[in-house]
Write a protein that holds these residues in place. Structure first.
Motif, short mmCIF file in Angstrom:
data_model
loop_
_atom_site.label_atom_id
_atom_site.label_comp_id
_atom_site.label_asym_id
_atom_site.label_seq_id
_atom_site.Cartn_x
_atom_site.Cartn_y
_atom_site.Cartn_z
N ARG A 70 0.83 -1.21 0.00
CA ARG A 70 0.00 0.00 0.00
C ARG A 70 0.87 1.26 0.00
O ARG A 70 0.64 2.20 -0.77
N LEU A 71 1.87 1.30 0.86
CA LEU A 71 2.71 2.49 0.96
C LEU A 71 3.56 2.68 -0.30
O LEU A 71 3.81 3.81 -0.73
N GLU A 72 3.97 1.58 -0.89
CA GLU A 72 4.73 1.64 -2.14
C GLU A 72 3.89 2.24 -3.25
O GLU A 72 4.33 3.14 -3.98
N LEU A 73 2.66 1.78 -3.38
CA LEU A 73 1.75 2.30 -4.40
C LEU A 73 1.33 3.73 -4.10
O LEU A 73 1.13 4.53 -5.02
N LEU A 74 1.20 4.06 -2.82
CA LEU A 74 0.86 5.44 -2.44
C LEU A 74 1.96 6.40 -2.89
O LEU A 74 1.67 7.47 -3.45
N ALA A 75 3.20 6.02 -2.65
CA ALA A 75 4.32 6.88 -3.06
C ALA A 75 4.33 7.05 -4.58
O ALA A 75 4.57 8.15 -5.09
N LEU A 89 -6.76 6.07 -3.94
CA LEU A 89 -7.74 5.06 -3.53
C LEU A 89 -7.35 3.68 -4.06
O LEU A 89 -7.50 2.67 -3.38
N ALA A 90 -6.83 3.64 -5.29
CA ALA A 90 -6.39 2.38 -5.86
C ALA A 90 -5.25 1.79 -5.03
O ALA A 90 -5.19 0.57 -4.80
N ALA A 91 -4.36 2.64 -4.57
CA ALA A 91 -3.23 2.18 -3.75
C ALA A 91 -3.71 1.56 -2.44
O ALA A 91 -3.07 0.66 -1.90
N PHE A 92 -4.82 2.05 -1.93
CA PHE A 92 -5.38 1.53 -0.68
C PHE A 92 -6.20 0.26 -0.93
O PHE A 92 -6.12 -0.71 -0.16
N ILE A 93 -6.96 0.24 -1.99
CA ILE A 93 -7.94 -0.82 -2.23
C ILE A 93 -7.32 -2.06 -2.87
O ILE A 93 -7.61 -3.20 -2.45
N GLU A 94 -6.52 -1.88 -3.89
CA GLU A 94 -6.06 -3.03 -4.69
C GLU A 94 -5.23 -4.06 -3.90
O GLU A 94 -5.45 -5.27 -4.06
N PRO A 95 -4.30 -3.64 -3.04
CA PRO A 95 -3.56 -4.66 -2.27
C PRO A 95 -4.46 -5.47 -1.34
O PRO A 95 -4.20 -6.66 -1.12
N ALA A 96 -5.51 -4.86 -0.81
CA ALA A 96 -6.42 -5.58 0.07
C ALA A 96 -7.23 -6.61 -0.70
O ALA A 96 -7.43 -7.74 -0.24
N GLY A 164 -14.96 -0.01 5.73
CA GLY A 164 -16.04 -0.98 5.87
C GLY A 164 -16.47 -1.56 4.53
O GLY A 164 -16.68 -2.77 4.41
N ALA A 165 -16.60 -0.69 3.53
CA ALA A 165 -16.98 -1.16 2.19
C ALA A 165 -15.92 -2.08 1.62
O ALA A 165 -16.24 -3.09 0.96
N LEU A 166 -14.65 -1.77 1.87
CA LEU A 166 -13.57 -2.61 1.37
C LEU A 166 -13.59 -3.98 2.03
O LEU A 166 -13.43 -5.01 1.36
N THR A 167 -13.81 -4.01 3.34
CA THR A 167 -13.89 -5.29 4.04
C THR A 167 -15.04 -6.13 3.49
O THR A 167 -14.92 -7.35 3.29
N TYR A 168 -16.17 -5.49 3.21
CA TYR A 168 -17.33 -6.19 2.63
C TYR A 168 -16.99 -6.73 1.26
O TYR A 168 -17.32 -7.88 0.92
N ALA A 169 -16.32 -5.92 0.44
CA ALA A 169 -15.93 -6.37 -0.90
C ALA A 169 -14.95 -7.53 -0.83
O ALA A 169 -15.00 -8.46 -1.65
#
Length: 205
Positions: A70-75, A89-96, A164-169
């Motif tokens: 996540r931090l790598e993609l954020l940078a 948002l992609a950096a946060f969502i995609e690794p999860a 919460g939405a990410l956990t649900y997905a």
């Protein structure tokens, strides 16, 4: 000798993850873990010291790599797309979502996350906050720059809803199931795209 030790540790972590997913933290005993991992209690004590530390290490095993990614993609997003919300948002969502589709225990770990939400475990919450709170703060700081109209309280409410939405997905409990004709990779990509659009609209409103 080192290889054997790591193998034993991994077996214990895998067994604990499966049992925590099925029975929760309070409903799983160390005896059940040792039985499933085919080890004795001394091995658990040697590698982890306590049940609480075993729970923490189940999370660390998955979340260290996810947080690093996540931090790598954020940078990368901040460097290549300054001021753009969607890449953050992609950096946060995609690794999860990638973790959720991991065939080596990813599905069980998602259920463990759900247990963490459902069960009151102050020790675990403290551990997660201390170990991974900085990741969320880095994302909050970056996202805040893209939505200056939101005050801090509004921003954190919306980020909480995103989590919460990410956990649900990740759990795939919803109405959208992967069609047999669609690959897991393509389904994950579509889920990420839709969640990014949804989150961006919510944050910008």
């Amino acid at each position: 000798m080192v290889t054997t030790q790591f193998s034993t540790k991994d077996r214990i972590l895998g067994a604990a993850e499966e049992l925590f997913a099925l029975h929760g933290f309070g409903g799983t005993s160390l005896r059940q873990v040792t039985s499933r991992a085919d080890v004795n209690i001394a091995a658990v004590n040697y590698h982890f010291g306590s049940k609480e530390n075993l729970i923490n290490e189940v999370f660390r095993r998955r979340m260290d790599e996810m947080s690093r990614r996540r931090l790598e993609l954020l940078a990368e997003a901040r460097e290549t797309s300054p001021g753009a919300l969607e890449p953050l948002l992609a950096a946060f969502i995609e690794p999860a979502l990638a973790l959720a589709r991991d065939r080596q225990g990813g599905v069980a770990f998602i259920r463990v996350i759900a247990r963490a939400y459902a069960e009151k475990n102050d020790g675990l919450r403290k551990f997660l906050s201390e170990q991974y709170g900085h990741v969320l703060r880095e994302f909050a700081k970056a996202i805040a720059e893209c939505v200056p109209q939101l005050d801090k309280e509004q921003l954190y409410w919306r980020l909480d809803f995103l989590a919460g939405a990410l956990t649900y997905a990740m759990s795939e409990f919803g109405l959208i199931k992967r069609p047999a004709t669609v690959s897991e990779v393509a389904h994950r990509k579509r889920a990420a795209e839709e969640l990014i659009r949804f989150a961006a609209a919510g944050l910008k409103s």
